[in-house]
Design a protein around this motif. Structure first.
Motif, PDB file in Angstrom:
ATOM      1  N   ARG A 202       0.822  -1.214   0.000  1.00  0.00           N
ATOM      2  CA  ARG A 202       0.000   0.000   0.000  1.00  0.00           C
ATOM      3  C   ARG A 202       0.854   1.261   0.000  1.00  0.00           C
ATOM      4  O   ARG A 202       0.999   1.914  -1.005  1.00  0.00           O
ATOM      5  N   THR A 203       1.437   1.588   1.157  1.00  0.00           N
ATOM      6  CA  THR A 203       2.159   2.857   1.257  1.00  0.00           C
ATOM      7  C   THR A 203       3.578   2.705   0.724  1.00  0.00           C
ATOM      8  O   THR A 203       4.047   1.597   0.447  1.00  0.00           O
ATOM      9  N   ALA A 204       4.261   3.837   0.637  1.00  0.00           N
ATOM     10  CA  ALA A 204       5.620   3.832   0.089  1.00  0.00           C
ATOM     11  C   ALA A 204       6.564   2.953   0.902  1.00  0.00           C
ATOM     12  O   ALA A 204       7.477   2.337   0.359  1.00  0.00           O
ATOM     13  N   GLU A 205       6.359   2.902   2.208  1.00  0.00           N
ATOM     14  CA  GLU A 205       7.291   2.164   3.068  1.00  0.00           C
ATOM     15  C   GLU A 205       6.826   0.742   3.365  1.00  0.00           C
ATOM     16  O   GLU A 205       7.305   0.106   4.281  1.00  0.00           O
TER      17      GLU A 205
ATOM     18  N   LYS B 127      13.355  13.126   2.541  1.00  0.00           N
ATOM     19  CA  LYS B 127      12.214  12.220   2.753  1.00  0.00           C
ATOM     20  C   LYS B 127      12.673  10.771   2.858  1.00  0.00           C
ATOM     21  O   LYS B 127      12.173  10.011   3.680  1.00  0.00           O
ATOM     22  N   LEU B 134       7.909   7.197  11.733  1.00  0.00           N
ATOM     23  CA  LEU B 134       6.499   7.539  11.588  1.00  0.00           C
ATOM     24  C   LEU B 134       6.120   8.707  12.488  1.00  0.00           C
ATOM     25  O   LEU B 134       6.629   8.843  13.601  1.00  0.00           O
ATOM     26  N   ARG B 136       2.337  10.720  13.479  1.00  0.00           N
ATOM     27  CA  ARG B 136       0.896  10.759  13.240  1.00  0.00           C
ATOM     28  C   ARG B 136       0.342  12.171  13.432  1.00  0.00           C
ATOM     29  O   ARG B 136      -0.809  12.423  13.127  1.00  0.00           O
ATOM     30  N   GLY B 139       1.975  15.307   9.842  1.00  0.00           N
ATOM     31  CA  GLY B 139       1.920  15.149   8.395  1.00  0.00           C
ATOM     32  C   GLY B 139       3.276  15.392   7.746  1.00  0.00           C
ATOM     33  O   GLY B 139       3.365  15.516   6.535  1.00  0.00           O
ATOM     34  N   TYR B 140       4.306  15.466   8.551  1.00  0.00           N
ATOM     35  CA  TYR B 140       5.715  15.544   8.116  1.00  0.00           C
ATOM     36  C   TYR B 140       6.099  16.857   7.418  1.00  0.00           C
ATOM     37  O   TYR B 140       7.281  17.093   7.177  1.00  0.00           O
ATOM     38  N   VAL B 141       5.129  17.671   7.054  1.00  0.00           N
ATOM     39  CA  VAL B 141       5.414  18.828   6.203  1.00  0.00           C
ATOM     40  C   VAL B 141       6.450  19.742   6.854  1.00  0.00           C
ATOM     41  O   VAL B 141       7.469  20.088   6.251  1.00  0.00           O
TER      42      VAL B 141
ATOM     43  N   SER C 668      -2.408  13.875   6.402  1.00  0.00           N
ATOM     44  CA  SER C 668      -1.778  12.555   6.382  1.00  0.00           C
ATOM     45  C   SER C 668      -2.738  11.501   6.920  1.00  0.00           C
ATOM     46  O   SER C 668      -2.834  10.396   6.387  1.00  0.00           O
ATOM     47  N   TYR C 676      -5.299   3.812   2.338  1.00  0.00           N
ATOM     48  CA  TYR C 676      -4.473   2.717   2.867  1.00  0.00           C
ATOM     49  C   TYR C 676      -5.072   1.967   4.058  1.00  0.00           C
ATOM     50  O   TYR C 676      -4.965   0.759   4.160  1.00  0.00           O
ATOM     51  N   LYS C 695      -0.638   0.046   7.603  1.00  0.00           N
ATOM     52  CA  LYS C 695       0.278   1.108   7.223  1.00  0.00           C
ATOM     53  C   LYS C 695      -0.365   2.476   7.343  1.00  0.00           C
ATOM     54  O   LYS C 695      -1.386   2.753   6.743  1.00  0.00           O
ATOM     55  N   ILE C 696       0.274   3.325   8.145  1.00  0.00           N
ATOM     56  CA  ILE C 696      -0.118   4.729   8.144  1.00  0.00           C
ATOM     57  C   ILE C 696       0.842   5.448   7.189  1.00  0.00           C
ATOM     58  O   ILE C 696       1.946   4.959   6.941  1.00  0.00           O
ATOM     59  N   PRO C 697       0.426   6.576   6.639  1.00  0.00           N
ATOM     60  CA  PRO C 697       1.288   7.231   5.664  1.00  0.00           C
ATOM     61  C   PRO C 697       2.650   7.599   6.262  1.00  0.00           C
ATOM     62  O   PRO C 697       2.746   8.020   7.411  1.00  0.00           O
ATOM     63  N   SER C 698       3.669   7.406   5.468  1.00  0.00           N
ATOM     64  CA  SER C 698       4.999   7.846   5.855  1.00  0.00           C
ATOM     65  C   SER C 698       5.279   9.143   5.115  1.00  0.00           C
ATOM     66  O   SER C 698       4.460   9.610   4.333  1.00  0.00           O
ATOM     67  N   VAL C 699       6.434   9.701   5.365  1.00  0.00           N
ATOM     68  CA  VAL C 699       6.760  10.999   4.776  1.00  0.00           C
ATOM     69  C   VAL C 699       6.686  10.940   3.253  1.00  0.00           C
ATOM     70  O   VAL C 699       6.318  11.915   2.602  1.00  0.00           O
ATOM     71  N   ARG C 700       7.016   9.781   2.686  1.00  0.00           N
ATOM     72  CA  ARG C 700       7.046   9.723   1.226  1.00  0.00           C
ATOM     73  C   ARG C 700       5.666   9.585   0.589  1.00  0.00           C
ATOM     74  O   ARG C 700       5.528   9.648  -0.619  1.00  0.00           O
ATOM     75  N   ASP C 701       4.646   9.361   1.418  1.00  0.00           N
ATOM     76  CA  ASP C 701       3.292   9.280   0.874  1.00  0.00           C
ATOM     77  C   ASP C 701       2.614  10.640   0.817  1.00  0.00           C
ATOM     78  O   ASP C 701       1.582  10.786   0.171  1.00  0.00           O
ATOM     79  N   MET C 702       3.174  11.604   1.539  1.00  0.00           N
ATOM     80  CA  MET C 702       2.486  12.888   1.699  1.00  0.00           C
ATOM     81  C   MET C 702       2.538  13.744   0.436  1.00  0.00           C
ATOM     82  O   MET C 702       3.594  13.932  -0.156  1.00  0.00           O
ATOM     83  N   VAL C 705       0.979  20.197   0.749  1.00  0.00           N
ATOM     84  CA  VAL C 705      -0.262  20.715   1.342  1.00  0.00           C
ATOM     85  C   VAL C 705      -0.207  22.231   1.338  1.00  0.00           C
ATOM     86  O   VAL C 705       0.786  22.824   1.743  1.00  0.00           O
TER      87      VAL C 705
END
Lengths: 297, 153, 769
Positions: A202-205, B127, B134, B136, B139-141, C668, C676, C695-702, C705
């Motif tokens: 699913r996700t990138a990782e 990235k 991780l 939560r 959103g990493y921005v 995210s 996902y 899977k929760i989004p990682s930095v590369r999925d974002m 914004v």
């Protein structure tokens, strides 16, 4: 979530390590990078783990760490012949090597994109192989490169082609008293093309959904295929070669129509357990992409 | 049976008696009182326990303490010097890259491992370097912004 | 509108007040606390989805070396806890039955974690397995096994809310749209799992817990431990995220407290990630049937909505979440006729309850998906269709929400405009280099949200104390819970602004039931609005006192004084003044030794009728819109979100940087929900209970914004601010879903939208055409 109790053994030589394996057999486990073994041990001792694996099953009593073995090879390259990868060589070791980058770009690409930085620092190529996972990312490129594992025990030594190393999901040909001392990777014959393709669940990782490694050795600059290896991961009980697809390339120049035909054929050479239709589709898609890319690489 | 070992953490060496099944994370937190590395999943999936061993990022929940001997261990506590924040820390503060703070120590150490090797990374490289951590909340921005900004100076 | 430029602390992009503590690793979360003599606890969980407990024998465990105590359901005396008395159905440890895999059965305290875990295997529980139900259909079927004896058909709450005349509305409509939608079960995934540490101290139980509301937690502990609340002190240390998952008391909280009493030793119980995934609260999955009547020109006339919610084994906050869906349906777009029918259904799945958005996400996915289809089929631009029906300021919704400020029209226009720009640029750049060209799509969705609500108590109050210190610094005592969202910072900014001092002069003590005043906790997007007003009241009280002291010294009328940059002076005569610090110090060092403390509280003026479920549940409403642009690979079904534009009417952003942080974090989370995340269940067992499988989004999925803050300056909010933390998440997944619909021309009505669903939809489309 904690590790179960065990005794930690730190042999100074590989001979000592095999001697310990000979003594303790299935009560012992070899610890290289730890990214698979320690996770597995923790899961076994967890609450759901005890449900899943049955309460009585305990982890190994002995863990044999190879970090203390002196003089272990990380990478040794004999120009034009083979690359030797040691039993605790990490992905980062390979990704950081300019020799690998230049002479084994397929392996380099797989190692530098493998998982996440922390896992690349710790995880080892040999460990990935020995874990026997059908979705092991590094095994298809090793198969495509025709790598062999040098397996040793206190009794004997043998070489096993990587493509024969895994026998079933999470099962390998390794006997209780054996360990992999080295991976020997022959240098592909020039001119050749390669490609490494991977898509995640699913996700990138995420874990790999499909892994494709392609090595095309050409007869000439004209790119007539002399020998092709198309290795697939995560689409069968074990990483394996798509032999029929490979044979379709024999002595041919790959054009779009042939690549398309191969990509259709290759789907039938898979036997995925879950999300099977989608994995087949992605295998076709990635093989097509890989062959096209290998022609250019 | 406990084993005696010597760990070098943040430049200081510690002699310890440790059970061999203890992870580096457990020893840092429970025996050395260095609680900056967090236990977020304990299975090597979240990156909250990231520490640097000889400059490389490792998941301390997947390293046996006995195998961390002889290596330079850097935890978040060792990053600021004499009360002065490391530039990455300062940038995280200024750019709002911190929310709950639980993933922050691991994030910062992953960023440090990157910038020490590659002081002028692209955004894609940042990235990639953070892909094992991780978060939560953010959103990493702003985390990526903070690191890109550190790299500029 | 106030002149924001005149503010010196609020409206500024300030770092979090505790950011330095967090980046140095000094911040102590509950797991970082080690108390001398501390024991480690662990919880025994049910391996059965539904079973009667015949007997529990802990004797073998108690004999195990290192084990200090065991508690079981007997120790709860069957006391049920929860927010609303009539919906209480859960004891802290199971008594007669277990109702889901992971249900808590017993707990041990031992000298270390290994021993505690080993001891769990030595507790012998005799179960009689009972037939179990895992879907709402099975659960509601006549003759289905009853999960709770007192509840027939496993429906714990049914709502029927008719407003206007929905059938007449449909009859009058030019077009009728009808569809069913389904949302999945997702996990909160705070990086810090639930954890509790209890110790006995001076006749009190002190509990440190990773909680979103210590006062709520104290109430549930008081109830279940059968102790007056004065005998319990709950302290909230740093909390590593909550997202609604840390609102309720856990078995860990209860067992740590009880085991501490039994052993006279501190006891820590930490949930591991697997427990976090498989045995704590999760989002309520809903099946939503929606019917809408609309005129040719796009004017909405009537909507009928039927919700079936899988509540899992216990109520939690589930029934209120279903009810909240009704409010949401009527708040975003206007229409005169509505019928809402909601059922909260017990199953033998883990408990579903509060999560960021509280039912709104599910409803908005259905409603904004249908709006999109309506627009496409009526040939109206989706943005225009929304603007035609959008909520406007000054209106009252069908459910009774009195909307004062509302920037939703501006939000929609903003995301359409900015998103449209991106869209144009992207189209120019896209080439057909693949075998099949990638499909691009653009989608919009809206949301509305409360700023606190009075659903659970007679009040929705928060109180604060502002202490002025001799050195000129100020200490704010608040019960509001900073769980990472930055409320301590925002509240400190409000106090500093009011007192005319610098942000650096502020300290915040947050959330200790003994040392800070009451606050209900971090939920309902209430903290900035409710606690913000409370701290303003306290700051004003303190200001009045300090100005009185200064007035005496400066021989002026206190009404003529002002404070700016730590300087108290007569308005217009800055030279006639004294420092803030001097005034505070003068008060203390005077014959009456006056220590200045301001106090205040705030209870929003709302009117909600729990019987009709109508009324003005909140004193202000926030609004948001988001647009997403996606790229879909028609060969593989893979989706890439290219950009996301978010516009929020937050009233006034006290800290724009923190507000953006809420938006970006939401994106995210919303991305995860859209594409996902999905808790996979097999016969009641959570299959993917780890970050490697879920899977929760990682930095590369974002995606990138872009945030826009629409400031409407709400008359009731602190300096015009309204709540924002949850609303920002609500439109993300419908916006992405609508963009995918736009790209592929087929609407996918269930979340998450996986590549397989996209390929199947495309295949069907090809077959039809």
């Amino acid at each position: 979530m904690r590790l179960p109790r065990f005794e930690y053994l730190s042999p100074k030589t590989l001979e000592e390590a095999t001697a310990l394996l000979g003594t303790y057999g299935n009560q012992a486990k070899i610890l290289a990078g730890g990214t698979d073994l320690l996770v597995d041990l923790k899961k076994r001792s967890s609450i759901q783990g005890s449900r899943r694996w049955g309460k009585k099953e305990r982890g190994p009593c002995y863990v044999i760490g190879l970090k203390g073995v002196t003089g272990l090879t990380r990478l040794k390259y004999s120009p034009g012949e083979t690359l030797s990868v040691g039993p605790i060589t990490s992905y980062a070791d390979v990704a950081d090597s300019t020799i690998v980058k230049e002479s084994y770009p397929l392996l380099w690409q797989a190692c530098r994109t493998f998982s996440r930085p922390q896992i690349r620092s710790a995880g080892t190529l040999v460990g990935n192989l020995c874990n026997g996972s059908p979705s092991a990312d590094i095994v298809p490129p090793l198969i495509a490169l025709g790598a062999k594992a040098r397996v040793i025990s206190a009794r004997a030594e043998r070489e096993v082609p990587v493509e024969e190393f895994c026998s079933a999901p999470f099962t390998t040909v390794l006997k209780e008293d054996e360990l992999v001392a080295e991976l020997k990777i022959p240098q592909p014959a020039e001119p050749y093309g390669w490609s490494y393709q991977r898509t995640t669940k699913r996700t990138a990782e995420d874990e790999a959904l499909v892994v494709v490694a392609v090595l095309l050795e050409f007869a000439d600059r004209d790119k007539t295929v002399r020998r092709a290896r198309i290795a697939l991961g995560s689409v069968a009980p074990r990483p394996s070669r798509a032999l029929e697809s490979e044979s379709m390339t024999q002595g041919k120049k790959l054009d779009e129509a042939l690549i398309q035909k191969i990509s259709e054929t290759v789907a039938a050479e898979t036997s995925p357990r879950s999300r099977s239709d989608y994995r087949r589709l992605m295998t076709s898609y990635l093989v097509r992409k890989a062959l096209t890319e290998a022609l250019g690489n | 049976m406990k084993q005696s070992l010597e760990l070098t953490v943040n430049g200081q060496s510690h002699e310890l008696l440790v059970d061999p099944h203890r992870t580096l994370l457990e020893v840092l937190r429970e025996q050395l009182g260095l609680t900056g590395a967090k236990e977020g999943c304990n299975l090597g999936d979240c990156g909250s326990c990231t520490v640097l061993l000889d400059g490389k990022p490792f998941l301390s929940c997947l390293v046996l303490a006995v195998e961390a001997q002889g290596r330079e261990i850097l935890t978040i506590e060792g990053l600021s010097q004499n009360g002065k924040l490391h530039p990455i820390q300062e940038s995280f503060v200024q750019h709002g890259a911190v929310q709950c703070g639980f993933c922050t120590p691991g994030m910062i150490l992953s960023a440090k491992a990157l910038l020490d090797r590659n002081p002028r990374p692209t955004e894609a490289e940042v990235k990639e370097a953070l892909s094992g951590n991780l978060c939560r909340c953010t959103g990493y921005v702003k985390i990526v912004e903070a690191i890109m900004e550190t790299a500029k100076t | 509108m106030k002149d924001c430029a005149n503010y010196s602390v609020i409206g500024k992009r300030l770092p979090l007040i505790d950011a330095v503590t967090k980046v140095t690793g000094e911040a102590k979360f509950t797991g970082d606390l080690f108390v001398p003599g501390m024991l480690i606890g662990a919880i025994l969980r049910s391996p059965y989805p539904h079973a009667r407990i015949l007997n529990i024998d802990a004797s073998r465990a108690l004999k195990h070396a290192g084990v200090r105590a065991v508690v079981t359901g007997k120790d709860t005396a069957g006391v049920k806890y929860g927010a609303l008395e009539h919906l209480r159905d859960e004891a802290a440890l199971a008594t007669d039955k277990v109702r889901y895999i992971g249900d808590e059965v017993a707990a041990v305290a031992a000298v270390d974690e290994e021993t505690a875990r080993e001891a769990l295997d030595l507790i012998d529980v005799e179960y009689e397995p009972l037939p179990a139900v895992f879907t709402t259909e099975e659960a509601m079927r006549p003759g289905a096994p009853r999960i709770h004896d007192h509840v027939e058909n496993n429906v714990s709450l049914s709502l029927h809310i008719p407003l206007g005349d929905v059938e007449a509305g449909f009859a009058r409509s030019d077009f009728i749209f009808e569809d069913s939608f389904e949302t999945q079960c997702v996990a909160h995934c705070p990086l810090e799992p639930h954890i509790s540490l209890a110790a006995c101290d001076g006749g009190q139980i002190v509990l440190w817990s990773s909680t979103q509301g210590p006062f709520y937690l104290r109430r549930d502990l008081s109830l279940t431990l059968k102790l007056p609340s004065s005998k319990i002190r709950v302290i909230k240390p740093f909390v590593g995220g909550g997202f609604g998952g840390k609102r309720e008391m856990t078995a860990g909280d209860f067992c740590a407290a009880l085991l501490a009493v039994k052993t006279s030793r501190p006891v820590k119980i930490a949930y591991d990630r697997e427990e976090e995934f498989s045995a704590t609260r999760r989002r309520v999955p809903m099946k939503i049937y929606l019917k809408a009547g609309v005129m040719k020109d796009g004017t909405l006339v009537a909507k009928r909505c039927r919700v079936i919610a899988d509540g899992g084994a216990y109520n939690g906050r589930g029934p209120m979440i279903v009810a909240s869906g009704a409010s949401q349906m009527t708040l975003v777009y206007r229409f005169p006729h509505f019928l809402f029918e909601g059922h909260h259904v017990y199953t033998n799945n883990p408990v579903t309850s509060s999560m960021r958005g509280f039912g709104n996400n599910q409803i908005r996915f259905a409603d904004d998906s249908m709006m999109e289809r309506m627009a496409k089929e009526l040939g109206i631009d989706p943005v225009e269709l929304r603007l035609k029906n959008v909520r406007r300021p000054g209106e009252t919704s069908l459910m009774g929400a009195k909307v004062t400020t509302c920037g939703l029209p501006e939000c929609i226009e903003k995301v359409a405009e900015r998103g449209g720009l991106h869209k144009k640029r992207a189209q120019n750049g896209s080439g057909g280099n693949g075998r099949q060209a990638l499909l691009r799509g653009f989608g919009v969705a809206s949301a509305a949200y409360i700023s606190g609500c009075k659903l659970f108590f007679e009040h929705d109050s928060s109180a604060a104390i502002v202490k002025l210190e001799e050195d000129g610094s100020v200490c704010l005592l608040t019960g509001a819970s900073d769980i990472g969202q930055g409320s301590n910072t925002v509240l400190a900014q409000l106090v500093a602004e009011e007192l005319g001092i610098a942000f650096e002069d502020m300290r915040v003590v947050s959330a200790d039931t003994d040392t800070t005043p009451m606050d209900l906790g971090a939920y309902g997007s209430r903290t900035t609005f409710v606690a913000g007003n409370a701290v303003l009241a306290a700051a004003r009280d303190a200001k009045k006192q300090v100005l009185e002291v200064a007035a005496e010294r400066l021989e002026a009328d206190s009404a003529d004084l002002e404070i700016r940059e730590r300087w108290i002076c007569v308005k217009g005569s800055p030279q006639r003044g004294m420092t803030f610090q001097a005034a505070v110090s003068a008060a203390l060092n005077s014959p009456d030794g006056k220590s200045i403390m301001g106090r205040g509280y705030y209870n929003p003026p709302t009117d909600y009728d729990p019987r009709t479920r109508r009324g003005n549940v909140s004193a202000a409403y926030s609004f948001a819109a988001q647009s997403a642009e996606v790229e879909v690979n028609p060969e593989t079904g893979e989706v890439r979100v290219i950009n996301l534009v978010a516009a929020q009417d937050c009233g006034f952003a006290i800290n724009p940087m923190a507000t953006e942080g809420q938006i970006e974090g939401s994106v995210s989370m919303g991305l995860g929900q859209a594409l996902y995340e999905d808790l996979v269940m097999e016969e009641g067992q959570t299959v993917n209970a780890s970050f490697s499988a879920y899977k929760i989004p990682s930095v590369r999925d974002m995606p990138p914004v872009e945030s826009h803050l629409i400031q409407t300056i709400d008359p009731e909010g602190p300096h015009g601010a309204k709540g924002i933390g949850e609303m920002t998440l609500v439109p993300t997944s419908p916006a992405i879903a609508n963009a995918i619909y736009d790209a592929i021309g087929v609407q996918i009505k269930s979340l998450p939208i996986t590549p397989e669903k996209i390929l199947a939809a495309l295949k069907e489309k090809r077959a039809c055409s």
